[in-house]
Scaffold this motif. Sequence first.
Motif, PDB file in Angstrom:
ATOM      1  N   TRP A   1       9.921   5.611  -3.036  1.00 44.00           N
ATOM      2  CA  TRP A   1       9.885   6.650  -2.005  1.00 44.00           C
ATOM      3  C   TRP A   1       9.924   8.002  -2.686  1.00 44.00           C
ATOM      4  O   TRP A   1      10.663   8.207  -3.658  1.00 44.00           O
ATOM      5  CB  TRP A   1      11.089   6.498  -1.067  1.00 44.00           C
ATOM      6  N   LYS A   2       9.108   8.939  -2.198  1.00 43.81           N
ATOM      7  CA  LYS A   2       9.067  10.282  -2.760  1.00 43.81           C
ATOM      8  C   LYS A   2       9.065  11.297  -1.626  1.00 43.81           C
ATOM      9  O   LYS A   2       8.350  11.135  -0.639  1.00 43.81           O
ATOM     10  CB  LYS A   2       7.819  10.467  -3.629  1.00 43.81           C
ATOM     11  N   SER A   3       9.865  12.353  -1.786  1.00 42.10           N
ATOM     12  CA  SER A   3       9.921  13.416  -0.787  1.00 42.10           C
ATOM     13  C   SER A   3       8.850  14.461  -1.088  1.00 42.10           C
ATOM     14  O   SER A   3       8.218  14.457  -2.146  1.00 42.10           O
ATOM     15  CB  SER A   3      11.294  14.078  -0.811  1.00 42.10           C
ATOM     16  N   SER A   4       8.676  15.380  -0.148  1.00 37.81           N
ATOM     17  CA  SER A   4       7.701  16.449  -0.356  1.00 37.81           C
ATOM     18  C   SER A   4       8.083  17.306  -1.557  1.00 37.81           C
ATOM     19  O   SER A   4       7.221  17.775  -2.307  1.00 37.81           O
ATOM     20  CB  SER A   4       7.596  17.323   0.898  1.00 37.81           C
ATOM     21  N   THR A   5       9.392  17.514  -1.755  1.00 40.02           N
ATOM     22  CA  THR A   5       9.849  18.306  -2.905  1.00 40.02           C
ATOM     23  C   THR A   5       9.445  17.647  -4.209  1.00 40.02           C
ATOM     24  O   THR A   5       8.939  18.302  -5.130  1.00 40.02           O
ATOM     25  CB  THR A   5      11.377  18.476  -2.865  1.00 40.02           C
ATOM     26  N   ARG A   9      10.093   7.299  12.631  1.00 38.40           N
ATOM     27  CA  ARG A   9       9.126   8.123  11.912  1.00 38.40           C
ATOM     28  C   ARG A   9       7.824   7.341  11.747  1.00 38.40           C
ATOM     29  O   ARG A   9       7.851   6.120  11.568  1.00 38.40           O
ATOM     30  CB  ARG A   9       9.660   8.539  10.535  1.00 38.40           C
ATOM     31  N   THR A  10       6.712   8.043  11.807  1.00 39.58           N
ATOM     32  CA  THR A  10       5.398   7.399  11.721  1.00 39.58           C
ATOM     33  C   THR A  10       4.728   7.706  10.391  1.00 39.58           C
ATOM     34  O   THR A  10       4.647   8.879   9.990  1.00 39.58           O
ATOM     35  CB  THR A  10       4.486   7.855  12.872  1.00 39.58           C
ATOM     36  N   TYR A  11       4.267   6.660   9.733  1.00 40.86           N
ATOM     37  CA  TYR A  11       3.559   6.779   8.451  1.00 40.86           C
ATOM     38  C   TYR A  11       2.153   6.201   8.603  1.00 40.86           C
ATOM     39  O   TYR A  11       1.965   5.193   9.298  1.00 40.86           O
ATOM     40  CB  TYR A  11       4.309   6.031   7.352  1.00 40.86           C
ATOM     41  N   PHE A  12       1.199   6.843   7.941  1.00 39.42           N
ATOM     42  CA  PHE A  12      -0.194   6.391   7.979  1.00 39.42           C
ATOM     43  C   PHE A  12      -0.586   5.863   6.609  1.00 39.42           C
ATOM     44  O   PHE A  12      -0.228   6.436   5.579  1.00 39.42           O
ATOM     45  CB  PHE A  12      -1.110   7.525   8.406  1.00 39.42           C
ATOM     46  N   LYS A  13      -1.358   4.785   6.612  1.00 37.80           N
ATOM     47  CA  LYS A  13      -1.723   4.142   5.360  1.00 37.80           C
ATOM     48  C   LYS A  13      -2.835   4.912   4.662  1.00 37.80           C
ATOM     49  O   LYS A  13      -3.822   5.311   5.285  1.00 37.80           O
ATOM     50  CB  LYS A  13      -2.167   2.698   5.608  1.00 37.80           C
ATOM     51  N   GLY A  56       0.810  -1.201   0.000  1.00 34.05           N
ATOM     52  CA  GLY A  56       0.000   0.000   0.000  1.00 34.05           C
ATOM     53  C   GLY A  56       0.849   1.259   0.000  1.00 34.05           C
ATOM     54  O   GLY A  56       2.067   1.208  -0.187  1.00 34.05           O
ATOM     55  N   THR A  57       0.205   2.406   0.218  1.00 30.51           N
ATOM     56  CA  THR A  57       0.867   3.709   0.238  1.00 30.51           C
ATOM     57  C   THR A  57       0.838   4.259   1.653  1.00 30.51           C
ATOM     58  O   THR A  57      -0.212   4.301   2.297  1.00 30.51           O
ATOM     59  CB  THR A  57       0.173   4.692  -0.718  1.00 30.51           C
ATOM     60  N   TRP A  58       2.013   4.697   2.131  1.00 26.09           N
ATOM     61  CA  TRP A  58       2.154   5.185   3.501  1.00 26.09           C
ATOM     62  C   TRP A  58       2.732   6.597   3.481  1.00 26.09           C
ATOM     63  O   TRP A  58       3.756   6.832   2.857  1.00 26.09           O
ATOM     64  CB  TRP A  58       3.078   4.269   4.295  1.00 26.09           C
ATOM     65  N   ALA A  59       2.079   7.518   4.191  1.00 27.42           N
ATOM     66  CA  ALA A  59       2.500   8.915   4.176  1.00 27.42           C
ATOM     67  C   ALA A  59       2.891   9.390   5.570  1.00 27.42           C
ATOM     68  O   ALA A  59       2.240   9.050   6.566  1.00 27.42           O
ATOM     69  CB  ALA A  59       1.376   9.800   3.632  1.00 27.42           C
ATOM     70  N   THR A  86      -1.499  14.985  -1.210  1.00 25.81           N
ATOM     71  CA  THR A  86      -0.059  15.060  -0.944  1.00 25.81           C
ATOM     72  C   THR A  86       0.344  16.355  -0.237  1.00 25.81           C
ATOM     73  O   THR A  86       1.455  16.481   0.238  1.00 25.81           O
ATOM     74  CB  THR A  86       0.745  14.946  -2.249  1.00 25.81           C
ATOM     75  N   ARG A  87      -0.564  17.320  -0.151  1.00 25.35           N
ATOM     76  CA  ARG A  87      -0.264  18.552   0.557  1.00 25.35           C
ATOM     77  C   ARG A  87      -0.089  18.248   2.046  1.00 25.35           C
ATOM     78  O   ARG A  87      -0.890  17.541   2.644  1.00 25.35           O
ATOM     79  CB  ARG A  87      -1.415  19.541   0.362  1.00 25.35           C
ATOM     80  N   GLY A  88       0.965  18.783   2.627  1.00 28.08           N
ATOM     81  CA  GLY A  88       1.202  18.526   4.047  1.00 28.08           C
ATOM     82  C   GLY A  88       1.901  17.216   4.329  1.00 28.08           C
ATOM     83  O   GLY A  88       1.953  16.772   5.470  1.00 28.08           O
ATOM     84  N   VAL A  89       2.471  16.586   3.289  1.00 24.29           N
ATOM     85  CA  VAL A  89       3.162  15.310   3.451  1.00 24.29           C
ATOM     86  C   VAL A  89       4.680  15.531   3.397  1.00 24.29           C
ATOM     87  O   VAL A  89       5.182  16.181   2.480  1.00 24.29           O
ATOM     88  CB  VAL A  89       2.735  14.310   2.351  1.00 24.29           C
ATOM     89  N   ASN A  90       5.397  15.011   4.381  1.00 20.72           N
ATOM     90  CA  ASN A  90       6.860  15.077   4.360  1.00 20.72           C
ATOM     91  C   ASN A  90       7.435  14.174   3.276  1.00 20.72           C
ATOM     92  O   ASN A  90       8.274  14.573   2.480  1.00 20.72           O
ATOM     93  CB  ASN A  90       7.434  14.643   5.715  1.00 20.72           C
ATOM     94  N   ASP A  91       6.988  12.931   3.278  1.00 19.31           N
ATOM     95  CA  ASP A  91       7.436  11.950   2.300  1.00 19.31           C
ATOM     96  C   ASP A  91       6.496  10.759   2.357  1.00 19.31           C
ATOM     97  O   ASP A  91       5.674  10.643   3.288  1.00 19.31           O
ATOM     98  CB  ASP A  91       8.877  11.513   2.563  1.00 19.31           C
ATOM     99  N   LEU A  92       6.604   9.883   1.369  1.00 21.42           N
ATOM    100  CA  LEU A  92       5.736   8.709   1.376  1.00 21.42           C
ATOM    101  C   LEU A  92       6.443   7.518   0.747  1.00 21.42           C
ATOM    102  O   LEU A  92       7.363   7.655  -0.073  1.00 21.42           O
ATOM    103  CB  LEU A  92       4.409   8.977   0.662  1.00 21.42           C
ATOM    104  N   PHE A  93       6.014   6.340   1.171  1.00 24.99           N
ATOM    105  CA  PHE A  93       6.476   5.078   0.621  1.00 24.99           C
ATOM    106  C   PHE A  93       5.298   4.370  -0.041  1.00 24.99           C
ATOM    107  O   PHE A  93       4.179   4.433   0.444  1.00 24.99           O
ATOM    108  CB  PHE A  93       7.029   4.166   1.712  1.00 24.99           C
ATOM    109  N   GLU A  94       5.610   3.687  -1.136  1.00 23.57           N
ATOM    110  CA  GLU A  94       4.646   2.794  -1.771  1.00 23.57           C
ATOM    111  C   GLU A  94       5.276   1.409  -1.865  1.00 23.57           C
ATOM    112  O   GLU A  94       6.375   1.257  -2.390  1.00 23.57           O
ATOM    113  CB  GLU A  94       4.265   3.304  -3.158  1.00 23.57           C
ATOM    114  N   PHE A  95       4.590   0.395  -1.340  1.00 23.61           N
ATOM    115  CA  PHE A  95       5.058  -0.985  -1.381  1.00 23.61           C
ATOM    116  C   PHE A  95       4.047  -1.822  -2.150  1.00 23.61           C
ATOM    117  O   PHE A  95       2.837  -1.691  -1.920  1.00 23.61           O
ATOM    118  CB  PHE A  95       5.192  -1.551   0.037  1.00 23.61           C
TER     119      PHE A  95
END
Length: 296
Positions: free
Chosen positions: A227-231, A289-293, A190-193, A210-219
């Motif tokens: 992995w994608k950063s906010s930039t 770091r904490t990511y939410f699905k 899934g996708t975790w932000a 994606t607004r307000g997201v530091n970075d996210l992972f997709e598995f």
Amino acid sequence: MRRGIVGNCRTVRRCCALALLSSAMVIAPTALEAQVERDFPGWNIRYTLPATWYVRQTPGRLHVLGSDSEPGALFVAPGLYTSYEDVDADLGAFVEIAGLRGREVEGPVDTTIAGFRAVVASYTGVGRSNQTVKARMAALFTPYGTGLVVLGLSAPEQFWFLKEKLIVVAEAVVAAPPAIDTVAVAGLEGTWANYLAGRPPAQDPTDDWTRGVNDLFEFDAAGNYSWKSSTYLAAEARGAINESPMLADQVEAGTYTVIIGGTLILKSVRGQRMVVAGVEAERLTLGGRTYFKRPR
């Protein structure tokens, strides 16, 4: 195709850098009870220490070996290694910190050690304080997609002795298939932000989430991740992901697995990252770091 041996300073710096960075972590060694055999839990790889040698420290997945009566230092680390290129990429993470320069003086040479495919090489280098060091590396590749790197570092006059100790360690390596946590792998799909606010917004519209997201992972379920950063996310939203070369450092893709014990292993062209991971309901923790699905 393997890179040339003579003048390959980048590879030399990588191998020596790992050793020097690790040695900096050794704090006031104390005499320990002799340890005959050590292993890497989850990796299912074990080795035997030379007589009078012991494990001084275990920063992360690395074992730092030393002796109170014999010179030099040995560094032992497992990884998802199947080739010399995998080892080279992983060690590259230490180059900038250590700031070494040097060259290969022998190898890399393909060989067989303890029944495993292996590569050995020797290096000479100079550090920031202009001290001369010599290093010997043996990388063993198991048939299970894993490997073990044994790296020795010493002053030039002690190098012959260190090479003998390195072979003692390498020739005693025993390996079995790694203990993959299939439940954890399935739970990662899934996708975790990671949100700036530390939690998902009350309303998370699909067209602007994606607004307000530091970075996210997709598995995915096949062992691949991105992995994608906010930039990068901001540039992607504008359709301008190719506007700046700096964005190349803001995105990553590769393969992943989870070793029993909660270690997430991310492998890409930049090397390997080992992160302590935990999945609970819709929440993922990665190295603090904490990511939410994201809902599907």
